[in-house]
Design an enzyme around this catalytic site. Structure first.
Site, PDB file in Angstrom:
ATOM      1  N   ARG A  23       0.826  -1.335   0.113  1.00 33.71           N
ATOM      2  CA  ARG A  23      -0.006   0.032  -0.023  1.00 33.71           C
ATOM      3  C   ARG A  23       0.848   1.357   0.085  1.00 33.71           C
ATOM      4  O   ARG A  23       0.429   2.492   0.618  1.00 33.71           O
ATOM      5  CB  ARG A  23      -1.008   0.143   1.085  1.00 33.71           C
ATOM      6  CG  ARG A  23      -2.031  -1.071   1.205  1.00 33.71           C
ATOM      7  CD  ARG A  23      -3.215  -0.606   0.255  1.00 33.71           C
ATOM      8  NE  ARG A  23      -4.160  -1.672   0.099  1.00 33.71           N
ATOM      9  CZ  ARG A  23      -5.261  -1.515   0.722  1.00 33.71           C
ATOM     10  NH1 ARG A  23      -5.474  -0.524   1.448  1.00 33.71           N
ATOM     11  NH2 ARG A  23      -6.081  -2.557   0.592  1.00 33.71           N
ATOM     12  N   ARG A  27      -3.898   6.422   0.742  1.00 31.03           N
ATOM     13  CA  ARG A  27      -4.605   7.532   1.220  1.00 31.03           C
ATOM     14  C   ARG A  27      -3.681   8.385   2.059  1.00 31.03           C
ATOM     15  O   ARG A  27      -3.844   9.412   2.553  1.00 31.03           O
ATOM     16  CB  ARG A  27      -5.692   7.137   2.205  1.00 31.03           C
ATOM     17  CG  ARG A  27      -6.957   6.689   1.076  1.00 31.03           C
ATOM     18  CD  ARG A  27      -8.168   6.171   1.880  1.00 31.03           C
ATOM     19  NE  ARG A  27      -7.678   4.698   2.112  1.00 31.03           N
ATOM     20  CZ  ARG A  27      -8.302   3.879   2.933  1.00 31.03           C
ATOM     21  NH1 ARG A  27      -9.423   4.070   3.119  1.00 31.03           N
ATOM     22  NH2 ARG A  27      -7.701   2.814   3.337  1.00 31.03           N
ATOM     23  N   ARG A  36      -7.609  11.017  -6.259  1.00 25.54           N
ATOM     24  CA  ARG A  36      -8.477  10.010  -6.210  1.00 25.54           C
ATOM     25  C   ARG A  36      -9.933  10.976  -6.236  1.00 25.54           C
ATOM     26  O   ARG A  36     -10.853  10.406  -6.733  1.00 25.54           O
ATOM     27  CB  ARG A  36      -8.472   9.348  -4.743  1.00 25.54           C
ATOM     28  CG  ARG A  36      -9.699   9.066  -4.025  1.00 25.54           C
ATOM     29  CD  ARG A  36      -9.857   7.595  -4.406  1.00 25.54           C
ATOM     30  NE  ARG A  36     -10.460   6.914  -3.317  1.00 25.54           N
ATOM     31  CZ  ARG A  36     -11.695   7.177  -2.684  1.00 25.54           C
ATOM     32  NH1 ARG A  36     -12.585   8.137  -3.294  1.00 25.54           N
ATOM     33  NH2 ARG A  36     -12.289   6.438  -1.592  1.00 25.54           N
ATOM     34  N   ASP A  73      -6.413  -3.428  -7.614  1.00 29.81           N
ATOM     35  CA  ASP A  73      -6.918  -4.023  -6.300  1.00 29.81           C
ATOM     36  C   ASP A  73      -7.200  -5.588  -6.548  1.00 29.81           C
ATOM     37  O   ASP A  73      -7.205  -5.874  -7.726  1.00 29.81           O
ATOM     38  CB  ASP A  73      -8.224  -3.486  -5.797  1.00 29.81           C
ATOM     39  CG  ASP A  73      -8.393  -3.769  -4.405  1.00 29.81           C
ATOM     40  OD1 ASP A  73      -7.959  -3.184  -3.334  1.00 29.81           O
ATOM     41  OD2 ASP A  73      -9.229  -4.939  -4.177  1.00 29.81           O
ATOM     42  N   TYR A 150     -14.181 -12.941   0.049  1.00 30.94           N
ATOM     43  CA  TYR A 150     -14.740 -11.482  -0.295  1.00 30.94           C
ATOM     44  C   TYR A 150     -15.967 -12.104  -1.448  1.00 30.94           C
ATOM     45  O   TYR A 150     -17.064 -11.464  -1.173  1.00 30.94           O
ATOM     46  CB  TYR A 150     -13.996 -10.716  -1.074  1.00 30.94           C
ATOM     47  CG  TYR A 150     -12.973  -9.884  -0.161  1.00 30.94           C
ATOM     48  CD1 TYR A 150     -13.222  -8.795   0.540  1.00 30.94           C
ATOM     49  CD2 TYR A 150     -11.616 -10.259  -0.122  1.00 30.94           C
ATOM     50  CE1 TYR A 150     -12.446  -7.915   1.486  1.00 30.94           C
ATOM     51  CE2 TYR A 150     -10.707  -9.584   0.625  1.00 30.94           C
ATOM     52  CZ  TYR A 150     -11.204  -8.401   1.332  1.00 30.94           C
ATOM     53  OH  TYR A 150     -10.361  -7.838   2.222  1.00 30.94           O
TER      54      TYR A 150
HETATM   55  O1  CP3 Z   1      -0.117  -1.606  -2.479  1.00 31.68           O
HETATM   56  C1  CP3 Z   1      -0.368  -0.819  -3.328  1.00 31.68           C
HETATM   57  O2  CP3 Z   1      -0.092   0.370  -3.154  1.00 31.68           O
HETATM   58  C2  CP3 Z   1      -0.919  -1.397  -4.608  1.00 31.68           C
HETATM   59  C3  CP3 Z   1      -2.331  -1.432  -4.636  1.00 31.68           C
HETATM   60  C4  CP3 Z   1      -3.170  -2.004  -4.001  1.00 31.68           C
HETATM   61  C5  CP3 Z   1      -4.346  -1.682  -3.116  1.00 31.68           C
HETATM   62  N1  CP3 Z   1      -5.103  -3.075  -2.683  1.00 31.68           N
HETATM   63  C6  CP3 Z   1      -5.123  -0.414  -3.341  1.00 31.68           C
HETATM   64  C7  CP3 Z   1      -6.211  -0.248  -2.646  1.00 31.68           C
HETATM   65  C8  CP3 Z   1      -3.023  -3.477  -3.541  1.00 31.68           C
HETATM   66  C9  CP3 Z   1      -1.621  -4.458  -3.622  1.00 31.68           C
HETATM   67  C10 CP3 Z   1      -4.265  -3.902  -2.824  1.00 31.68           C
HETATM   68  C11 CP3 Z   1      -4.444  -5.402  -2.334  1.00 31.68           C
HETATM   69  C12 CP3 Z   1      -5.630  -5.698  -1.546  1.00 31.68           C
HETATM   70  N2  CP3 Z   1      -6.946  -4.926  -1.709  1.00 31.68           N
HETATM   71  C13 CP3 Z   1      -5.609  -6.610  -0.683  1.00 31.68           C
HETATM   72  C14 CP3 Z   1      -4.559  -7.596  -0.278  1.00 31.68           C
HETATM   73  C15 CP3 Z   1      -3.514  -6.819   0.616  1.00 31.68           C
HETATM   74  C16 CP3 Z   1      -4.004  -6.525   2.125  1.00 31.68           C
HETATM   75  O3  CP3 Z   1      -4.324  -5.347   2.381  1.00 31.68           O
HETATM   76  O4  CP3 Z   1      -4.377  -7.257   2.663  1.00 31.68           O
HETATM   77  C17 CP3 Z   1      -6.968  -6.590   0.053  1.00 31.68           C
HETATM   78  C18 CP3 Z   1      -7.565  -7.742   1.087  1.00 31.68           C
HETATM   79  C19 CP3 Z   1      -7.527  -5.816  -0.707  1.00 31.68           C
HETATM   80  C20 CP3 Z   1      -9.031  -5.341  -0.571  1.00 31.68           C
HETATM   81  C21 CP3 Z   1      -9.473  -4.025  -0.216  1.00 31.68           C
HETATM   82  N3  CP3 Z   1      -9.242  -2.917  -1.149  1.00 31.68           N
HETATM   83  C22 CP3 Z   1     -10.001  -3.549   0.992  1.00 31.68           C
HETATM   84  C23 CP3 Z   1     -10.526  -4.531   2.185  1.00 31.68           C
HETATM   85  C24 CP3 Z   1     -10.229  -2.266   0.605  1.00 31.68           C
HETATM   86  C25 CP3 Z   1     -11.060  -1.131   1.718  1.00 31.68           C
HETATM   87  C26 CP3 Z   1     -10.279  -0.930   2.764  1.00 31.68           C
HETATM   88  C27 CP3 Z   1      -9.061   0.288   2.572  1.00 31.68           C
HETATM   89  O5  CP3 Z   1      -8.025  -0.028   2.940  1.00 31.68           O
HETATM   90  O6  CP3 Z   1      -9.706   1.325   2.148  1.00 31.68           O
HETATM   91  C28 CP3 Z   1      -9.398  -1.754  -0.607  1.00 31.68           C
HETATM   92  C29 CP3 Z   1      -9.340  -0.416  -1.153  1.00 31.68           C
HETATM   93  C30 CP3 Z   1      -8.106  -0.096  -1.372  1.00 31.68           C
HETATM   94  N4  CP3 Z   1      -7.425  -0.809  -2.365  1.00 31.68           N
HETATM   95  C31 CP3 Z   1      -7.616   1.242  -1.432  1.00 31.68           C
HETATM   96  C32 CP3 Z   1      -6.304   1.254  -1.893  1.00 31.68           C
HETATM   97  C33 CP3 Z   1      -5.208   2.361  -2.049  1.00 31.68           C
HETATM   98  C34 CP3 Z   1      -8.121   2.599  -0.606  1.00 31.68           C
HETATM   99  C35 CP3 Z   1      -9.149   3.032  -1.500  1.00 31.68           C
HETATM  100  C36 CP3 Z   1      -9.645   4.378  -1.195  1.00 31.68           C
HETATM  101  O7  CP3 Z   1     -10.284   4.645  -0.409  1.00 31.68           O
HETATM  102  O8  CP3 Z   1      -9.062   5.586  -2.079  1.00 31.68           O
END
Ligand code: CP3
Length: 354
Positions: A23, A27, A36, A73, A150
């Site tokens: 990540r 944010r 965003r 994602d 999911y």
């Molecule tokens: O790592 C990076 O910078 C690359 C991008 C990336 C995102 N998600 C962007 C994202 C990667 C590799 C992921 C993987 C991901 N997504 C996982 C596996 C890694 C982990 O965290 O365990 C999982 C379980 C998800 C599912 C997911 N995506 C959830 C549960 C959420 C909502 C919770 C949250 O953190 O906002 C997301 C959204 C998400 N994916 C955001 C980002 C930058 C936030 C979105 C936003 O509100 O701008």
């Protein structure tokens, strides 16, 4: 062309420990939040290759990171299977369609998955055109079990009751679903490699909620299936893979037997103990607690970095190679970007002296 991250995964000589952060685009960066809000939604960012490229590169403009990770994602696969992904503010991901019956599983369509995800491959091509040749681009996918969580829960979960109900009461249908997702993941990762990904990582974020027995039945065999089928080379260049099961510290010996190139560690396991229980050729990635980076001051961050770097090197005959520094999970949104910069530089500086 010296890709320190790839050299370290492959246990070749390196001058300093490479670092990237799960990540790293997100944010906690004001420039991310700005783009965003201009894009409208998270999915609008992901599906627009021009914007997704910008976001992928944002952290590399600020910090001396050793890798970029594709901005996307893990949930774009179920979306492309027809479940309709959207993100609800402060609630996380939701699907418009939930899988509730065995017929729903059998009706999932993976035939056109690569076409539907073409925006991802276009982002990869764009990023590669802009990225410095010594910085690898990491492509990724969710693990079949984590994606199934999911898909069966319809979104995030705290207790995983719905997915476990399927595993325990209907193992045959669960295996059919996991097989179907694995087929999609194999096509997806190989297409990412063909588009230019230099490394691929499998995020098994929720494998750790299972018993060992259930992990060995419902998660690990599908990771293995993918690792067996994913390309190990492209244009005669090695494409390493990384497997991360959050909470998988107790199962590293089993995981190392998959022949993956590297294992991701969360923060709960001592990296020295991890090193001792795995095959010597397998690399390790991790394992700083993301909360230390989010709320720690510089001296506590440094203390943890020193502890992890030393633990790894001591367990590896004084050699730093084979370790990729990372957090044990994603950067928290409350994290101060100046502390990320401090972390990246101090990992390079301290490991170079070891
Ligand atoms: O790592 C990076 O910078 C690359 C991008 C990336 C995102 N998600 C962007 C994202 C990667 C590799 C992921 C993987 C991901 N997504 C996982 C596996 C890694 C982990 O965290 O365990 C999982 C379980 C998800 C599912 C997911 N995506 C959830 C549960 C959420 C909502 C919770 C949250 O953190 O906002 C997301 C959204 C998400 N994916 C955001 C980002 C930058 C936030 C979105 C936003 O509100 O701008």
């Amino acid at each position: 062309m010296t890709k320190t991250l790839i050299n370290s995964i492959l246990h070749k000589p390196i001058n300093n420990t490479p670092i990237w952060l799960m990540r790293q685009a997100g944010r906690y960066l004001p420039e991310y939040r700005q783009l965003r809000s201009k894009a409208g939604s998270f999915m609008d960012l992901c599906t627009n290759p021009e914007l997704a490229t910008k976001v992928t590169l944002q952290p590399l403009h600020r910090f001396n990171l050793d890798a970029a990770i594709l901005f996307s994602d893990i949930l774009v696969i179920p979306d492309a299977m027809g479940l309709g992904l959207h993100f609800v503010e402060n609630e996380g991901p939701k699907f418009s369609k939930k899988i509730t019956t065995v017929e729903d599983i059998d009706n999932l369509d993976i035939s056109n998955i690569i076409n539907k995800l073409s925006y991802v491959f276009n982002t990869i091509k764009n990023v590669k055109a802009e990225l410095s040749p010594n910085i690898p681009l990491i492509g990724f996918s969710g693990s079949p079990f984590t994606l199934a969580c999911y898909m069966l829960e319809g979104g995030s979960s705290t207790d995983y009751v719905t997915v476990k109900k399927w595993l325990f009461n209907n193992p045959e249908a669960s295996h059919r679903l996991l097989n179907k997702i694995s087929q999609a993941v194999i096509l997806y990762l190989n297409a990412q490699i063909e588009a230019g990904a230099d490394v691929v990582m499998l995020f098994d974020s929720w494998g750790g909620v299972l018993s060992e027995n259930a992990y060995l039945e419902f998660s690990l065999p599908y990771l293995q299936k993918i690792l067996d089928a994913v390309k190990k080379e492209h244009n005669e260049v090695i494409i390493p893979n990384i497997v991360f099961t959050k909470g998988g510290g107790l199962w590293l010996t089993h995981m190392a037997k998959t022949q993956t190139n590297a294992l991701g560690l969360d923060w709960t396991i001592n990296i020295a103990n991890a090193k001792k229980v795995i095959t010597s050729t397998v690399g390790l990635q991790g394992n700083l607690d993301p909360v230390v980076l989010a709320v720690g001051d510089k001296s506590s961050i440094k203390k943890e970095v020193v502890r992890i770097l030393n633990a790894y090197a001591n367990a590896n005959n004084g050699n730093i190679s084979g370790h990729v520094f990372n957090l044990g999970h994603g950067v928290l949104p409350i994290t101060n970007p100046d502390h990320v910069s401090y972390l990246v530089d101090i990992v390079h500086e301290l490991s170079a002296k070891m």
